[in-house]
Scaffold this motif. Structure first.
Motif, PDB file in Angstrom:
ATOM      1  N   SER A   2      50.681  77.909  44.659  1.00 50.37           N
ATOM      2  CA  SER A   2      49.423  78.059  44.456  1.00 50.37           C
ATOM      3  C   SER A   2      48.657  77.544  45.637  1.00 50.37           C
ATOM      4  O   SER A   2      48.744  75.664  46.183  1.00 50.37           O
ATOM      5  CB  SER A   2      49.563  77.180  43.058  1.00 50.37           C
ATOM      6  N   GLY A   4      44.575  76.174  46.328  1.00 50.80           N
ATOM      7  CA  GLY A   4      43.233  76.631  45.715  1.00 50.80           C
ATOM      8  C   GLY A   4      41.902  76.729  46.626  1.00 50.80           C
ATOM      9  O   GLY A   4      41.333  76.948  46.726  1.00 50.80           O
ATOM     10  N   THR A   8      39.152  84.364  48.088  1.00 53.08           N
ATOM     11  CA  THR A   8      40.801  85.594  47.353  1.00 53.08           C
ATOM     12  C   THR A   8      40.346  86.968  47.442  1.00 53.08           C
ATOM     13  O   THR A   8      38.814  86.947  47.412  1.00 53.08           O
ATOM     14  CB  THR A   8      40.763  85.488  46.179  1.00 53.08           C
ATOM     15  N   SER A  20      40.241  87.555  41.831  1.00 54.36           N
ATOM     16  CA  SER A  20      40.707  86.843  40.776  1.00 54.36           C
ATOM     17  C   SER A  20      41.617  85.418  41.540  1.00 54.36           C
ATOM     18  O   SER A  20      42.218  85.492  42.451  1.00 54.36           O
ATOM     19  CB  SER A  20      41.312  86.548  39.503  1.00 54.36           C
ATOM     20  N   ARG A  21      41.955  84.096  41.152  1.00 56.66           N
ATOM     21  CA  ARG A  21      42.685  83.104  41.849  1.00 56.66           C
ATOM     22  C   ARG A  21      43.934  83.264  41.422  1.00 56.66           C
ATOM     23  O   ARG A  21      44.726  82.705  42.421  1.00 56.66           O
ATOM     24  CB  ARG A  21      41.919  82.090  40.628  1.00 56.66           C
ATOM     25  N   SER A  24      45.080  83.866  44.576  1.00 59.27           N
ATOM     26  CA  SER A  24      44.891  82.404  45.544  1.00 59.27           C
ATOM     27  C   SER A  24      46.754  81.134  45.597  1.00 59.27           C
ATOM     28  O   SER A  24      47.171  80.493  45.023  1.00 59.27           O
ATOM     29  CB  SER A  24      43.751  81.212  44.801  1.00 59.27           C
TER      30      SER A  24
END
Length: 245
Positions: A2, A4, A8, A20-21, A24
């Motif tokens: 992951s 952040g 994305t 969506s995350r 990421s």
């Protein structure tokens, strides 16, 4: 893994759209060796690209180098090498403006302190490295890490020196050239008796870079693509010569 900090995106019906995350993420390799693993890494990059993978300007490539053999002398060399070549490297690598705050040029004040004090121990270099920063040095996302040359990963127990000045890319040849450059810079720092932080006068950028790459061992057919990628965006003529009358 992951991450952040990545903007994305994904592909839908041939178009790039926001995602969506869960997108990421970053790809983190195991420890690699040049002779044993570079071809495998390049093939993996080609497979990702063939499967529809792509990158954007919010991401970068970070190369971690084994720091086991480094000494206070070689660390000082590394700092000076990067400081002297900052402008040429940034133009050659076409570092995206969006990423500049994550891979800053070598701080002039840090370079001046290192060369004035000439530290003989790693503890002294560590103290100089963190001067001016607040908060715990043990923080993973410490502010000092966001430099082209990141020593926070070295002092924070990872056992690596990180070079962060490479744009995200899924071109296997370019990625190989980035890794080769990082290894060559590391080798220069380790083996050179001393290095100057003074920036050279550069009238012909391509010739200056070609000469430097030859000097650090990137010669012959094995490194032809590295020289091509690293000189492509520079001004001048790589074959330029000055002849006195």
């Amino acid at each position: 893994m992951s991450d952040g900090s990545i903007r994305t995106q994904k592909k839908e019906c041939g178009r790039i759209v926001e995602a969506s995350r869960e997108y990421s993420v970053e790809l983190v390799s195991p420890i690699l060796t040049y002779r044993g693993d570079i071809e495998t890494l390049q093939e993996l990059i080609r497979m990702l690209r063939k499967a529809g993978g792509f990158t954007n300007s919010s991401a970068g490539i970070h190369v971690h180098l084994d720091s086991a053999n480094h000494t206070p002398r070689s660390i000082r060399n590394f700092i000076n090498i990067i400081a002297s070549k900052n402008d040429l490297l940034y133009k050659a690598l076409q570092i995206e403006p969006e990423r500049m705050r994550f891979c800053k040029k070598m701080d002039a004040a840090l370079v001046e302190k290192i060369n004035r004090r000439k530290p003989k121990t790693m503890a002294t270099i560590e103290s100089i490295w963190y001067e001016g920063y607040e908060g715990s040095r043990r923080q993973h996302y410490h502010g000092s890490r966001y430099n082209f040359l990141n020593l926070h990963s070295f002092f924070n127990g990872n056992g690596t020196i990180e070079l962060r000045g490479f744009n995200s890319e899924l071109h296997a040849g370019k990625i190989r050239s980035y890794i080769v450059l990082a290894l060559a810079l590391n080798h220069q720092a380790l083996t050179q008796k001393c290095a100057s932080s003074k920036k050279p006068q550069v009238e012909n950028e391509k010739f200056a870079m070609r000469t430097y790459l030859n000097r650090i061992g990137l010669i012959g057919d094995e490194f032809k693509n590295c020289r091509e990628h690293l000189c492509k965006h520079l001004d001048g003529n790589a074959a330029w010569r000055f002849r006195a009358a």
